[in-house]
Structure formats: structure tokens, C-alpha cells
Design a protein around this motif. Structure first.
Motif, PDB file in Angstrom:
ATOM      1  N   THR A 180       1.057  14.669   6.766  1.00 53.45           N
ATOM      2  CA  THR A 180       0.545  13.441   6.159  1.00 53.45           C
ATOM      3  C   THR A 180      -0.150  12.667   7.280  1.00 53.45           C
ATOM      4  O   THR A 180      -0.141  13.106   8.438  1.00 53.45           O
ATOM      5  N   PRO A 181      -0.746  11.511   6.994  1.00 55.81           N
ATOM      6  CA  PRO A 181      -1.400  10.754   8.067  1.00 55.81           C
ATOM      7  C   PRO A 181      -0.443  10.172   9.110  1.00 55.81           C
ATOM      8  O   PRO A 181      -0.887   9.626  10.115  1.00 55.81           O
ATOM      9  N   ASP A 241       0.571  32.073  21.341  1.00 50.92           N
ATOM     10  CA  ASP A 241      -0.538  32.891  20.848  1.00 50.92           C
ATOM     11  C   ASP A 241      -0.073  34.082  20.031  1.00 50.92           C
ATOM     12  O   ASP A 241      -0.844  35.001  19.761  1.00 50.92           O
ATOM     13  N   GLN A 242       1.189  34.050  19.608  1.00 45.35           N
ATOM     14  CA  GLN A 242       1.710  35.116  18.749  1.00 45.35           C
ATOM     15  C   GLN A 242       1.492  34.805  17.265  1.00 45.35           C
ATOM     16  O   GLN A 242       1.928  35.575  16.405  1.00 45.35           O
ATOM     17  N   ALA A 243       0.844  33.688  16.965  1.00 45.13           N
ATOM     18  CA  ALA A 243       0.632  33.296  15.574  1.00 45.13           C
ATOM     19  C   ALA A 243      -0.755  32.707  15.403  1.00 45.13           C
ATOM     20  O   ALA A 243      -1.409  32.304  16.372  1.00 45.13           O
ATOM     21  N   ARG A 244      -1.201  32.661  14.164  1.00 39.41           N
ATOM     22  CA  ARG A 244      -2.392  31.910  13.783  1.00 39.41           C
ATOM     23  C   ARG A 244      -1.907  30.632  13.108  1.00 39.41           C
ATOM     24  O   ARG A 244      -0.838  30.621  12.492  1.00 39.41           O
ATOM     25  N   TYR A 245      -2.713  29.571  13.171  1.00 36.22           N
ATOM     26  CA  TYR A 245      -2.240  28.264  12.723  1.00 36.22           C
ATOM     27  C   TYR A 245      -3.173  27.653  11.684  1.00 36.22           C
ATOM     28  O   TYR A 245      -4.394  27.686  11.828  1.00 36.22           O
ATOM     29  N   VAL A 246      -2.547  27.087  10.645  1.00 34.70           N
ATOM     30  CA  VAL A 246      -3.272  26.377   9.600  1.00 34.70           C
ATOM     31  C   VAL A 246      -2.562  25.049   9.360  1.00 34.70           C
ATOM     32  O   VAL A 246      -1.374  25.033   9.013  1.00 34.70           O
ATOM     33  N   VAL A 247      -3.264  23.963   9.582  1.00 34.39           N
ATOM     34  CA  VAL A 247      -2.729  22.635   9.257  1.00 34.39           C
ATOM     35  C   VAL A 247      -3.193  22.287   7.851  1.00 34.39           C
ATOM     36  O   VAL A 247      -4.371  22.441   7.515  1.00 34.39           O
ATOM     37  N   VAL A 248      -2.259  21.841   7.022  1.00 34.11           N
ATOM     38  CA  VAL A 248      -2.574  21.500   5.634  1.00 34.11           C
ATOM     39  C   VAL A 248      -2.334  20.007   5.433  1.00 34.11           C
ATOM     40  O   VAL A 248      -1.191  19.538   5.472  1.00 34.11           O
ATOM     41  N   ARG A 249      -3.425  19.266   5.233  1.00 32.62           N
ATOM     42  CA  ARG A 249      -3.330  17.817   5.044  1.00 32.62           C
ATOM     43  C   ARG A 249      -3.026  17.507   3.575  1.00 32.62           C
ATOM     44  O   ARG A 249      -3.736  17.947   2.678  1.00 32.62           O
ATOM     45  N   ASN A 309     -10.178  10.023   5.098  1.00 32.35           N
ATOM     46  CA  ASN A 309     -10.327   9.010   6.153  1.00 32.35           C
ATOM     47  C   ASN A 309      -9.022   8.288   6.480  1.00 32.35           C
ATOM     48  O   ASN A 309      -8.986   7.429   7.371  1.00 32.35           O
ATOM     49  N   ASP A 310      -7.935   8.623   5.760  1.00 32.14           N
ATOM     50  CA  ASP A 310      -6.632   8.083   6.125  1.00 32.14           C
ATOM     51  C   ASP A 310      -6.055   8.794   7.357  1.00 32.14           C
ATOM     52  O   ASP A 310      -5.120   8.294   7.991  1.00 32.14           O
ATOM     53  N   TYR A 311      -6.617   9.952   7.694  1.00 32.91           N
ATOM     54  CA  TYR A 311      -6.073  10.749   8.793  1.00 32.91           C
ATOM     55  C   TYR A 311      -6.662  10.314  10.135  1.00 32.91           C
ATOM     56  O   TYR A 311      -7.129  11.131  10.928  1.00 32.91           O
ATOM     57  N   VAL A 312      -6.615   9.022  10.392  1.00 34.13           N
ATOM     58  CA  VAL A 312      -7.198   8.464  11.599  1.00 34.13           C
ATOM     59  C   VAL A 312      -6.467   8.941  12.851  1.00 34.13           C
ATOM     60  O   VAL A 312      -7.088   9.201  13.895  1.00 34.13           O
ATOM     61  N   LEU A 313      -5.138   9.073  12.781  1.00 37.15           N
ATOM     62  CA  LEU A 313      -4.382   9.547  13.941  1.00 37.15           C
ATOM     63  C   LEU A 313      -4.683  11.004  14.242  1.00 37.15           C
ATOM     64  O   LEU A 313      -4.679  11.426  15.405  1.00 37.15           O
ATOM     65  N   TRP A 314      -4.935  11.773  13.213  1.00 30.24           N
ATOM     66  CA  TRP A 314      -5.264  13.190  13.383  1.00 30.24           C
ATOM     67  C   TRP A 314      -6.667  13.350  13.980  1.00 30.24           C
ATOM     68  O   TRP A 314      -6.882  14.166  14.872  1.00 30.24           O
ATOM     69  N   ASP A 315      -7.605  12.560  13.494  1.00 29.74           N
ATOM     70  CA  ASP A 315      -9.007  12.710  13.904  1.00 29.74           C
ATOM     71  C   ASP A 315      -9.327  12.053  15.237  1.00 29.74           C
ATOM     72  O   ASP A 315     -10.318  12.407  15.880  1.00 29.74           O
ATOM     73  N   SER A 316      -8.523  11.091  15.651  1.00 31.58           N
ATOM     74  CA  SER A 316      -8.814  10.359  16.881  1.00 31.58           C
ATOM     75  C   SER A 316      -8.608  11.236  18.113  1.00 31.58           C
ATOM     76  O   SER A 316      -7.608  11.954  18.231  1.00 31.58           O
TER      77      SER A 316
END
Length: 285
Positions: free
Chosen positions: A151-152, A169-177, A185-192
Motif C-alpha cells: 500500500t502507499p 539474486d535467487q529470485a525474481r521480484y514483482v511489487v504489486v500496488r 499518485n498516492d504512492y508518493v513514498l514509493w516513487d520518491s
């Protein structure tokens, strides 16, 4: 192997998808439920998908997707292909079962980790940790895809660097917002690049950069109308059945269909990570 620098061909390698988090309320269970539903509906006999609830027999995923008897009670024995086997991640005697699970031949193994599951993977047993789980997948010919729902809020975003540090590096990563009540645009902490508190200390910013360095991706989990979700849950109607269930009104059926189609469009952005062929078609039926 560092997935940020090495490109592998789209092979029919089996995948383990681990949804993991520390904070609740980030939509992790609906993420795994929707993913398993879509893969099972779209397989057309080409592969099988196993969905496991790591919160034991009382978890959200088994309650929504588990096989039930004629009285509506969850069956004690759940089939791998159609039900939801359960492992209690918080029971030290059960955690060791995660490693043999990687040996199954099914194309997809989806693990729904409950709140605090990320911390639990730090020490699965006295001797085994997240790295050992990742290596067990690799030794079994499985690629590990770690999905991190957020979440944000800072507490959930902090799970991203923690997971990367644990699995490396033993995994691939996917972040799901999560888009439940949020907008991009609520994800200001993520994007900053660097978000500082009033004392000048950087409290956010490295999470997204670390994900990028590892070649990770970001998806947005669409929102299913809460009223429709509540009705389907109360009726014990899984999402695949909800598409045509007479227990739901037409607009409710269509809402579930549109939600699943929206998530299929997001998953299509990582079809290479999932090892899906170019001619694979997502089917919501």
C-alpha cells in the motif's frame, strides 16, 4: 544468477510464486486467489496450478477457494489441482514441509503468505532460511517469483528491500500496488527518490531503486467492488463460479469478470517471468 543482468529464454520452467509480506491489509490473499483462478481457467489442460495457504486451515485463501463438502464445510483433505492445501507457517513443525513442496511436478506453485510471513522466512527452522528455500526451488527446476503486495504506507513498502535482502539474486521480484481505495499518485513514498522525515533522515526511496536494480517489475492490483466481494465471500462462491452463479446478480457477475480481466492484463506484463508462451491466452470463462 542476477536477473537484472541475465536474460533467459521463455522456457517451460516450473514457477513458484511466493506472495509475502509483513503487514496485513495489503491484498496479498486476493492477489494469489485471482492469480490461481486465472491460471486454472486459462490452462486448457496444458498445465496445473497448486495454491497453498501458509496461514493454515483458517487462512483467507483456503476459506475462499478450498474444496467443500455437501454441507459447505472445508474438506480436511484438499486436492492439489483444485483445492487449497494448507501449511501453518507459524507452526515450527510444519515449516519444513515447504521445501519438499517444491518437488511437485505442477507447472505453478502459488504460496499465499500471511502477515508476518516475511519475517518467518528469515528462520524457517533452526537450520533453514529463505536462501535454503530459494535453493530448493532451483534444485527442483523451479524459478522463484517473489510477489510483494504493498500500500502507499511506509510499513508495507519496507517489505520490498527486506525481501530482496533475504532472497537476493535467487529470485525474481514483482511489487504489486494495491488500488483498493488508492490511486497511483498516492504512492508518493514509493516513487520518491529520497523522502526524508522532519529530522532529515531518509525514510523511503531505496525500495523502488533496489527493485529496479534487480530487474523487478511493478503491477497494480485492480479493485473489486467491496459490496460484490463481501457478497461472494458470504455466499462462499469462488471467483470462477461467481462469473455465472445464479446467487449473484448480473451486475455482480460482470464486476467479477471485469476485475479478473483487469488482473489478467496486469499479469500479462510479466508473462516472461511466469514462463508463459507467446501464444498463451488468458481466459476468463
Amino acid at each position: 544468477m542476477n536477473y537484472a543482468t541475465v536474460t533467459t529464454p521463455n522456457r517451460r520452467v516450473r514457477r513458484t510464486i511466493l506472495s509475502i509480506k509483513n503487514k496485513g491489509g495489503v491484498g496479498g490473499s486476493h492477489l494469489t486467489i485471482a492469480t490461481a483462478t486465472l491460471l486454472r481457467m486459462s490452462a486448457d489442460g496444458a498445465f496445473t496450478t497448486v495454491l497453498v495457504d501458509l496461514n493454515g486451515s483458517t487462512g483467507t485463501t483456503i476459506s475462499k477457494m478450498g474444496e467443500r463438502d455437501a454441507d459447505g464445510l472445508l474438506r480436511e483433505e484438499q486436492s492439489l489441482e483444485h483445492g487449497v492445501p494448507a501449511i501453518d507457517l507459524f507452526d515450527p513443525d510444519q515449516r519444513g514441509r515447504l521445501l519438499p513442496l517444491t518437488q511437485i511436478e505442477d507447472r505453478f506453485l502459488i504460496l499465499d503468505g500471511p502477515a508476518a510471513s516475511l519475517n518467518t522466512f528469515r528462520a524457517l527452522t533452526e537450520n533453514l532460511d529463505a536462501g535454503d528455500f530459494a535453493r530448493a526451488n532451483a534444485n527442483a527446476g523451479r524459478d522463484l517469483v517473489v510477489m510483494i503486495p504493498i500500500t502507499p504506507h511506509l510499513a508495507s513498502i519496507a517489505a520490498v528491500p527486506d525481501a530482496i535482502a533475504m532472497f537476493g539474486d535467487q529470485a525474481r521480484y514483482v511489487v504489486v500496488r494495491s488500488m483498493l481505495g488508492y490511486k497511483p499518485n498516492d504512492y508518493v513514498l514509493w516513487d520518491s527518490a529520497e523522502y526524508c522525515d522532519k529530522f532529515g533522515q531518509v525514510v523511503s526511496g531505496r525500495s523502488k531503486a533496489m527493485l529496479t536494480e534487480m530487474g523487478g517489475r511493478v503491477l497494480d492490483m485492480p479493485t473489486l467492488t467491496p459490496k460484490v466481494l463481501a457478497r461472494a465471500e458470504a455466499l462462499k462462491v469462488p471467483f470462477a463460479e461467481a462469473l455465472t452463479s445464479p446467487l449473484l446478480a448480473l451486475d455482480e457477475q460482470l464486476s467479477v469478470r471485469k476485475w479478473l480481466n483487469a488482473w489478467a492484463s496486469q499479469l500479462d506484463l510479466i508473462r516472461d517471468m511466469l514462463g508463459l508462451d507467446a501464444d498463451f491466452v488468458w481466459t476468463v470463462a
